[in-house]
Scaffold this motif. Structure first.
Motif, PDB file in Angstrom:
ATOM      1  N   LEU B 208      -0.536  99.336  64.166  1.00 57.83           N
ATOM      2  CA  LEU B 208       0.368 100.362  63.654  1.00 57.83           C
ATOM      3  C   LEU B 208       1.779  99.796  63.485  1.00 57.83           C
ATOM      4  O   LEU B 208       2.438 100.013  62.458  1.00 57.83           O
ATOM      5  N   HIS B 209       2.237  99.058  64.488  1.00 58.12           N
ATOM      6  CA  HIS B 209       3.576  98.460  64.447  1.00 58.12           C
ATOM      7  C   HIS B 209       3.703  97.530  63.253  1.00 58.12           C
ATOM      8  O   HIS B 209       4.710  97.548  62.527  1.00 58.12           O
ATOM      9  N   LEU B 210       2.650  96.743  63.042  1.00 53.82           N
ATOM     10  CA  LEU B 210       2.658  95.787  61.942  1.00 53.82           C
ATOM     11  C   LEU B 210       2.710  96.513  60.597  1.00 53.82           C
ATOM     12  O   LEU B 210       3.471  96.141  59.700  1.00 53.82           O
ATOM     13  N   THR B 425      -4.480  88.993  54.565  1.00 54.08           N
ATOM     14  CA  THR B 425      -4.015  88.971  55.956  1.00 54.08           C
ATOM     15  C   THR B 425      -2.642  89.619  55.972  1.00 54.08           C
ATOM     16  O   THR B 425      -1.674  89.041  55.467  1.00 54.08           O
ATOM     17  N   LEU B 426      -2.606  90.811  56.532  1.00 52.34           N
ATOM     18  CA  LEU B 426      -1.357  91.570  56.562  1.00 52.34           C
ATOM     19  C   LEU B 426      -0.243  90.762  57.224  1.00 52.34           C
ATOM     20  O   LEU B 426       0.908  90.775  56.794  1.00 52.34           O
ATOM     21  N   LEU B 427      -0.635  90.041  58.273  1.00 51.98           N
ATOM     22  CA  LEU B 427       0.344  89.276  59.062  1.00 51.98           C
ATOM     23  C   LEU B 427       1.035  88.205  58.223  1.00 51.98           C
ATOM     24  O   LEU B 427       2.215  87.926  58.412  1.00 51.98           O
ATOM     25  N   ASP B 428       0.277  87.610  57.282  1.00 49.56           N
ATOM     26  CA  ASP B 428       0.828  86.525  56.467  1.00 49.56           C
ATOM     27  C   ASP B 428       1.909  87.004  55.510  1.00 49.56           C
ATOM     28  O   ASP B 428       2.574  86.194  54.870  1.00 49.56           O
ATOM     29  N   ASN B 429       2.078  88.305  55.397  1.00 52.49           N
ATOM     30  CA  ASN B 429       3.144  88.818  54.546  1.00 52.49           C
ATOM     31  C   ASN B 429       4.516  88.454  55.082  1.00 52.49           C
ATOM     32  O   ASN B 429       5.496  88.446  54.355  1.00 52.49           O
ATOM     33  N   PHE B 430       4.577  88.200  56.400  1.00 52.84           N
ATOM     34  CA  PHE B 430       5.875  87.920  57.025  1.00 52.84           C
ATOM     35  C   PHE B 430       6.081  86.412  57.199  1.00 52.84           C
ATOM     36  O   PHE B 430       5.120  85.671  57.428  1.00 52.84           O
ATOM     37  N   ALA B 431       7.326  86.007  57.138  1.00 51.14           N
ATOM     38  CA  ALA B 431       7.660  84.605  57.400  1.00 51.14           C
ATOM     39  C   ALA B 431       7.358  84.298  58.867  1.00 51.14           C
ATOM     40  O   ALA B 431       7.285  85.210  59.704  1.00 51.14           O
ATOM     41  N   ILE B 545     -18.866 102.002  70.836  1.00 53.07           N
ATOM     42  CA  ILE B 545     -18.505 100.778  71.567  1.00 53.07           C
ATOM     43  C   ILE B 545     -17.169 100.302  71.003  1.00 53.07           C
ATOM     44  O   ILE B 545     -17.011 100.172  69.782  1.00 53.07           O
ATOM     45  N   HIS B 546     -16.220 100.082  71.887  1.00 54.38           N
ATOM     46  CA  HIS B 546     -14.888  99.631  71.455  1.00 54.38           C
ATOM     47  C   HIS B 546     -14.844  98.105  71.513  1.00 54.38           C
ATOM     48  O   HIS B 546     -15.269  97.519  72.495  1.00 54.38           O
ATOM     49  N   LEU B 547     -14.304  97.523  70.472  1.00 54.16           N
ATOM     50  CA  LEU B 547     -14.161  96.062  70.434  1.00 54.16           C
ATOM     51  C   LEU B 547     -12.704  95.716  70.217  1.00 54.16           C
ATOM     52  O   LEU B 547     -11.968  96.470  69.590  1.00 54.16           O
ATOM     53  N   ARG B 548     -12.306  94.586  70.753  1.00 52.57           N
ATOM     54  CA  ARG B 548     -11.006  94.001  70.371  1.00 52.57           C
ATOM     55  C   ARG B 548     -11.302  92.614  69.839  1.00 52.57           C
ATOM     56  O   ARG B 548     -11.983  91.829  70.497  1.00 52.57           O
ATOM     57  N   THR B 549     -10.826  92.354  68.647  1.00 54.61           N
ATOM     58  CA  THR B 549     -11.137  91.073  68.026  1.00 54.61           C
ATOM     59  C   THR B 549      -9.861  90.302  67.686  1.00 54.61           C
ATOM     60  O   THR B 549      -8.797  90.886  67.496  1.00 54.61           O
ATOM     61  N   SER B 550     -10.036  88.985  67.587  1.00 50.50           N
ATOM     62  CA  SER B 550      -8.907  88.145  67.185  1.00 50.50           C
ATOM     63  C   SER B 550      -8.946  87.894  65.679  1.00 50.50           C
ATOM     64  O   SER B 550      -8.104  87.165  65.157  1.00 50.50           O
ATOM     65  N   ALA B 551      -9.928  88.468  64.991  1.00 51.81           N
ATOM     66  CA  ALA B 551     -10.026  88.297  63.533  1.00 51.81           C
ATOM     67  C   ALA B 551      -8.867  89.048  62.871  1.00 51.81           C
ATOM     68  O   ALA B 551      -8.756  90.258  63.036  1.00 51.81           O
ATOM     69  N   LEU B 552      -8.031  88.322  62.154  1.00 52.74           N
ATOM     70  CA  LEU B 552      -6.832  88.940  61.582  1.00 52.74           C
ATOM     71  C   LEU B 552      -6.957  89.190  60.079  1.00 52.74           C
ATOM     72  O   LEU B 552      -6.336  90.103  59.555  1.00 52.74           O
TER      73      LEU B 552
END
Lengths: 220, 759
Positions: B208-210, B425-431, B545-552
């Motif tokens: 959400l923050h991202l 990759t949403l994250l790659d939008n940022f420097a 089932i709740h998962l947390r993944t490192s796939a970005l």
């Protein structure tokens, strides 16, 4: 007090779950009550016993016996004290309702009628902050002193749960009026729990030993 | 006098009326767009991914069931870091933070160590109470609590980093909150965290923050770069026309119609998300071209004296071509209305609407402004005529060579396009140094995985999850999930039931890790209904089932989802499972959108071909005119195959924008050529006449728009930069194609052109 309760839970999706349980209740001290629930049906769940020892102002002490572990175990937390044993009316709900009837914060909203009977409309706040509701509004039959309806309201005044005791199902037992059927509707899940008393005995002497944790391991 | 001439006469005879009407519409649009008392624009930015998720069908229904159980999965994560977190004071502060955040309006739930269940078993009792209920009174208790938390599989890696130096809170808000309220809530959470952390290192992150950070950057880019792009367009047009009239009219007219289109979009509840954010540039780009064509026609027709006549004649000259291009482009965009994704549907219909406004502006306001704005009479452009002549000569003599080169380019582009990767990759939008990216990366390294996914498992019958075989199958699935390298943690009903089972029958659990039928039912009967309700429906038919993944990236999330669904297929016949959640569905949606662009373009091209075939009464024309529009798009996909950029949510929209221009240019050339066929004798003369009419507006438009798109290189978000530069490059290729290939194709179409109507 002894009751044989048939509990029928009807889910919003059309599923039905039924159970039969014996409930024993005794005031064992000036500020202590004990409640024993023994599950008899369905067959796959039969044998579970839950003993709740409640002292005024303290957290309830819960003992659980399952035939598979062959010994009673004290449980603290994890929902043991608020467990609904498969229904939507939890022990915490019952406790809040009992506290309502015994409490001094009750406000009389006025006279009313319910199912053609004269009643009082009462309301009181719930002390617990994690109950999921803030107030309970009770319609109390004037003559029988039996709650015919209880609505558990949230901060916005919306009903979270409601409890209905049909007046036609109120019977006199040992000089007291007892609702023989109670219907609880959970607004969020849409589930409807009907508790029907198949037998009830009041003022029947119950031995203290019945309510001892060790006795859970004995008999049925 | 035909209807077009009557319209042209009316517009040019009453230019002040037209201008007044349009200005009134513009003022009304401003009133819609600007909140004067509030001092801000009413543009609604929607950072949620829900617009990218299918609203109907099986996947949407599964997602709805998962949300009904667990609430919104768009998490805001609060991280505290330090060596002194397990002290009575720090833990008490952490518990207070949870209480304070939970008390904020619209906060649905806060998950953290304070509320997580701590199981302690001794001979006498089983204690299953929240970790910080109450907080430890002394340091020894706090350290013991830390050890228990690190040993708890539901806490380690999820709420507490494996080295015990980071505590995490997951905050869920009520679904459907507007961005402004969400941003304010996130700011409140940040302030509370800073206050309670009392100098300890802490930060906010999570999906959400991202997304809010992306939305904020998108808003900044939109407000900063739109005027810059318009300025660049203006400067190029000013250089090309060398007159205020030529430079200002297309810009003013198009800015006004884009403003009206934007107001209509906002007034009908339209929001800007990652797809619809390109609506404004697309409408502006296409509309600018329309206006330039009218201005260029005027310049050719104006030989001094009253401007009204020249403006009317210019409008008559371009009327058919403009109408045809508007119809084809509107149809192309409206075709997107069949998309299952709401955002794409909105984009298609709104772009079609915006282009209709742009066309209205080009045939009303532009001629009116040409009458009103004085300017010098321009000498005919000898250079343009000379180039048109050379191009026509080249097409007549070396047409085959041009077609061979185009074919070779298309084959090369196709070959390169096979290397194209679909991934966002949403994250790659940022420097690299951006706080949002740094925080998210930190989170990923310290915890089991920052991205939430869910698996919904459904039994074929009610209470099916009370079946020990079902629980055993879920436990085996759990173990398989935790064995996957990209899954940090998986937890669900099995873990909660296991906890209750261990509490209820610790001796039994020691010898038989999975409960038999009766203990399982007893464990479920003793469950807290609220807690159980987070994992399963009351009829014990559906569980999550709740998962947390490192796939970005979307590609990584989709690959993981595919792998999981293959494993779910191996569940017993009584259980069916599917992967869901905002991240999973939006990843699927984003990649489908990116891939779907090819399909959507195909549909658009097909519809345009049908319209052209109907207008020119020839299927050959309908099909062949598409070739010069398709080549730049092929080149764009080929380019993506060779440069280190993926086909992502931003870049996938380039094709749409360029298609709008490329098809318009081809249709203009075709319409002029068809008209010229009636007036000239030789093929070269006809082509030269058509090219002479179109070359200048097409070149000015391309140059101005390339400059406009290139300004996106200054965007904060990488996706915007990629969109701008790729659109500029593809527009340039489209221009080259129109000059080198389209004339040759037109020569081969001559015998298919309808004969001139006899008057």
């Amino acid at each position: 007090m002894t009751q044989v309760q048939r509990v029928r839970v009807e889910g919003a999706g059309g599923w039905v779950r039924e159970s039969l349980r014996r409930v024993y209740f005794k005031r064992t001290g000036s500020n202590e009550t004990r409640l024993l629930v023994v599950l008899d049906e369905p067959r796959q769940e039969a044998g579970l016993k839950v003993l709740v020892i409640k002292q005024d102002g303290a957290r309830p002490e819960v003992w659980v016996y399952s035939p598979d572990m062959r010994r009673a175990r004290r449980m603290v937390g994890a929902g043991a004290s608020s467990s609904a044993l498969g229904s939507d009316f939890t022990a915490a709900d019952a406790e809040h309702l009992a506290a309502f009837l015994a409490g001094d914060a009750v406000r009389v909203l006025g006279d009313t009628t319910h199912a053609g009977r004269a009643a009082l409309l009462l309301e009181a706040p719930v002390a617990a902050t994690d109950a999921g509701y803030e107030r309970i509004r009770v319609t109390l039959d004037r003559a029988w002193c039996v709650p015919l309806r209880a609505v558990f309201l949230d901060a916005a005044g919306a009903a979270v749960k409601s409890l209905e005791a049909p007046a036609a199902q109120v019977s006199a037992v040992a000089g007291r009026h007892v609702p023989m059927q109670v219907v609880v509707v959970d607004a969020q899940s849409g589930n409807r729990t009907t508790v029907t008393l198949e037998a009830v005995a009041i003022d029947e002497p119950l031995p203290d030993a019945l309510f001892a944790p060790q006795s859970l391991e004995q008999g049925r | 006098m035909n209807r077009v001439a009557r319209h042209a006469r009316r517009v040019t005879a009453r230019p002040w009326h037209v201008l007044g009407g349009m200005l009134c519409a513009g003022l009304a649009a401003l009133a819609v767009l600007v909140d004067v008392p509030g001092g801000h624009l009413r543009l609604a930015l929607d950072p949620a991914m829900t617009a990218l998720i299918p609203q109907h069908g099986a996947a949407a229904a599964t997602f709805a069931r998962a949300r009904a159980l667990i609430g919104d999965d768009d998490l805001l994560l609060v991280v505290w870091h330090g060596d002194d977190l397990f002290t009575p004071a720090a833990l008490a502060a952490h518990a207070r933070l949870v209480d304070d955040i939970a008390a904020l309006p619209a906060v649905d739930r806060v998950d953290g160590l304070p509320g997580a269940l701590d199981l302690r078993i001794d001979d006498e009792a089983s204690v299953v109470v929240p970790f910080l209920d109450p907080p430890p009174a002394n340091t020894a208790d706090a350290i013991a609590l830390r050890e228990r938390a690190l040993a708890n599989p539901l806490v380690r890696g999820m709420l507490l980093s494996s080295d015990g130096r980071d505590l995490l809170l997951a905050v869920r808000f009520e679904p459907g909150l507007p961005r402004g309220q969400l941003a304010a809530l996130v700011a409140s959470v940040a302030a509370l965290s800073a206050e309670h952390a009392d100098g300890r290192e802490q930060f906010l992150s999570g999906p959400l923050h991202l997304r809010l950070a992306v939305a904020a950057a998108l808003e900044r880019d939109l407000l900063r770069l739109t005027p810059l792009a318009m300025l660049a367009t203006f400067l190029v047009a000013a250089f090309a026309f060398r007159s205020l009239r030529g430079a200002c009219i297309p810009l003013v007219a198009n800015a006004l119609t884009t403003l009206i289109a934007l107001a209509a979009y906002t007034a009908t509840g339209g929001r800007f998300d990652f797809v619809t954010a390109t609506l404004v540039p697309v409408v502006f780009v296409v509309g600018f071209a329309y206006a330039v064509h009218v201005v260029c026609a005027f310049e050719r027709r104006y030989a001094g004296g009253p401007r009204a006549g020249a403006a009317a004649r210019a409008l008559c000259e371009v009327w058919s071509a403009l109408g045809l291009t508007a119809v084809t482009t509107v149809i192309g965009f409206a075709a997107l209305a069949v998309s299952p994704v709401a955002s794409i549907r909105t984009f298609g219909l709104s772009a079609a609407c915006g282009i209709a406004f742009a066309w209205i502006g080009a045939v009303t306001l532009v001629p009116a402004l040409l009458v009103l704005v004085p300017g010098r009479q321009r000498a005919p452009k000898a250079g343009a005529t000379r180039i048109a002549s050379r191009l026509a000569s080249f097409a007549c003599r070396h047409g085959r060579m041009a077609l061979a080169a185009a074919t070779a380019l298309a084959i090369l582009a196709c070959a390169a396009a096979t290397r194209l990767q679909v991934d966002t990759t949403l994250l790659d939008n940022f420097a690299a140094g951006h706080p949002a990216r740094q925080n998210f990366t930190e989170l990923a390294t310290r915890f089991a995985g920052p991205v939430p996914l869910q698996i919904v498992i459904e039994s074929t019958h009610p209470e099916g999850l009370q079946d020990p075989a079902g629980i055993a199958a879920l436990a085996a699935l759990d173990a398989w999930l935790e064995g996957q390298a990209d899954i940090g943690i998986a937890y669900g009903l099995v873990d909660y039931v296991g906890l209750l089972y261990r509490a209820l029958a610790p001796e039994l659990a020691a010898s038989e890790p999975l409960p038999a039928a009766r203990p399982l039912r007893h464990a479920l009967l003793l469950a807290d209904p609220t807690l159980l309700g987070r994992f399963a429906t009351p009829d014990l038919r559906t569980t999550v089932i709740h998962l947390r993944t490192s796939a970005l990236s979307t590609a990584a999330v989709n690959a993981l989802a595919t792998r999981i669904e293959a494993r779910l297929a191996a569940l017993p016949d009584t259980l069916h499972g599917s992967v869901t959640g905002t991240t999973a569905l939006s990843a699927r949606g984003i990649d489908a959108i990116s891939r779907g662009q090819v399909g959507s373009l195909g549909v658009a091209l097909g519809l345009v071909a049908v319209v052209l075939a109907l207008v020119f009464r020839s299927w050959h024309i309908g099909l062949i005119v598409l070739l010069p529009s398709g080549l730049p798009i092929l080149c764009f996909f080929g380019l993506l195959g060779v440069i280190p950029t993926t086909l992502n949510l931003s870049t996938s929209l380039v094709a749409c924008a360029v298609f709008g221009i490329a098809i318009d240019d081809s249709v203009h050339l075709l319409a002029r050529y068809a008209a010229a066929c009636r007036d000239h004798g030789t093929c070269e003369a006809e082509l030269e006449a058509a090219l002479a009419a179109v070359l200048r507006p097409v070149t000015i438009t391309t140059a101005a728009l390339v400059a406009g798109f290139a300004t996106l290189a200054f965007a904060e978000l990488r996706g915007q930069v990629e969109f701008g530069l790729l659109a500029a490059a593809t527009l340039f290729i489209a221009w080259l194609t129109d000059l080198a290939v389209t004339p040759t194709l037109l020569l081969r179409l001559r015998r298919h052109l309808p004969p001139a109507k006899t008057k």
